[in-house]
Write an enzyme that holds these catalytic residues in place. Structure first.
Site, PDB file in Angstrom:
ATOM      1  N   TYR A  43      35.487  41.259  35.461  1.00  0.00           N
ATOM      2  CA  TYR A  43      35.723  41.542  37.094  1.00  0.00           C
ATOM      3  C   TYR A  43      35.025  43.116  37.222  1.00  0.00           C
ATOM      4  O   TYR A  43      35.365  44.008  36.410  1.00  0.00           O
ATOM      5  CB  TYR A  43      37.495  41.844  37.363  1.00  0.00           C
ATOM      6  N   HIS A  67      45.790  35.734  43.793  1.00  0.00           N
ATOM      7  CA  HIS A  67      45.678  37.183  43.635  1.00  0.00           C
ATOM      8  C   HIS A  67      45.202  37.858  44.981  1.00  0.00           C
ATOM      9  O   HIS A  67      44.099  37.712  44.878  1.00  0.00           O
ATOM     10  CB  HIS A  67      45.722  38.016  42.388  1.00  0.00           C
TER      11      HIS A  67
END
Length: 183
Positions: free
Chosen positions: A132, A63
């Site tokens: 994240y 991604h």
């Protein structure tokens, strides 16, 4: 905490904590603004924290974001993952460079991934939690996905892939994504 540059990806860093361990377990700092600042990054630029939980063999990726991209700090907070970064910044000295890492809850190492790099990982343990810290709010319209099994990426996932999202399963290969970015 020490910061180490990742030679295969210009601008990427590993932030390795110094855990204090005793009979209770361990304690360590997982983010230090002064250390982040010491490598030229703005610690206040990160605006969103997210967490994913994956089962053994799951692959998430590859991604990245279009437009201004998305820089992120990634850490396996529990379990263990095989983490991969591919530099897709055309003007980078490490363009198309690849680097892989084993991130684990035991080590608590954080990986800084510059904007414009593709990222993915595979869970190596029965449960793997990946944290994240992202520098822009998520905009689904900017999602870009590259096939995790594309021969152009040549990623040697360490385990058989047990599950991927529908989006990841239908993703185009690297050559097609690069061609779309040129137009």
């Amino acid at each position: 905490m020490k910061a180490t540059a990742v030679p295969e990806i210009d601008g990427a860093y590993l932030f390795e904590p110094t855990p204090y361990a005793d009979e209770r377990g361990f304690f360590c700092r997982t983010f230090d603004a002064d250390v982040v600042r010491s490598v030229g990054l703005d610690p206040t630029a990160f605006v969103q924290d997210s967490l994913s939980r994956s089962a053994r063999g799951v692959v998430r990726g590859m991604h990245l974001r279009s437009g201004a991209g998305e820089a992120k700090l990634v850490r396996c907070s529990y379990g263990k993952v095989f983490d991969v970064v591919v530099d897709l910044r055309e003007h980078s000295p490490t363009y198309l460079g690849r680097a892989s890492f084993e991130l684990s809850g035991a080590a608590q190492t954080t990986l800084y991934i510059p904007a414009g790099c593709a990222h993915g990982f595979q869970a190596l343990t029965e449960t793997a939690d990946t944290s994240y810290r992202i520098d822009r709010p998520h905009d689904p319209a900017e999602d870009v996905t590259i096939a995790f099994d594309d021969p152009g990426l040549a990623i040697a996932w360490p385990l058989p892939v047990t599950s991927v999202s529908e989006r990841d399963r239908r993703a185009p290969g690297l050559a097609e994504v690069l061609k779309q970015r040129e137009s």
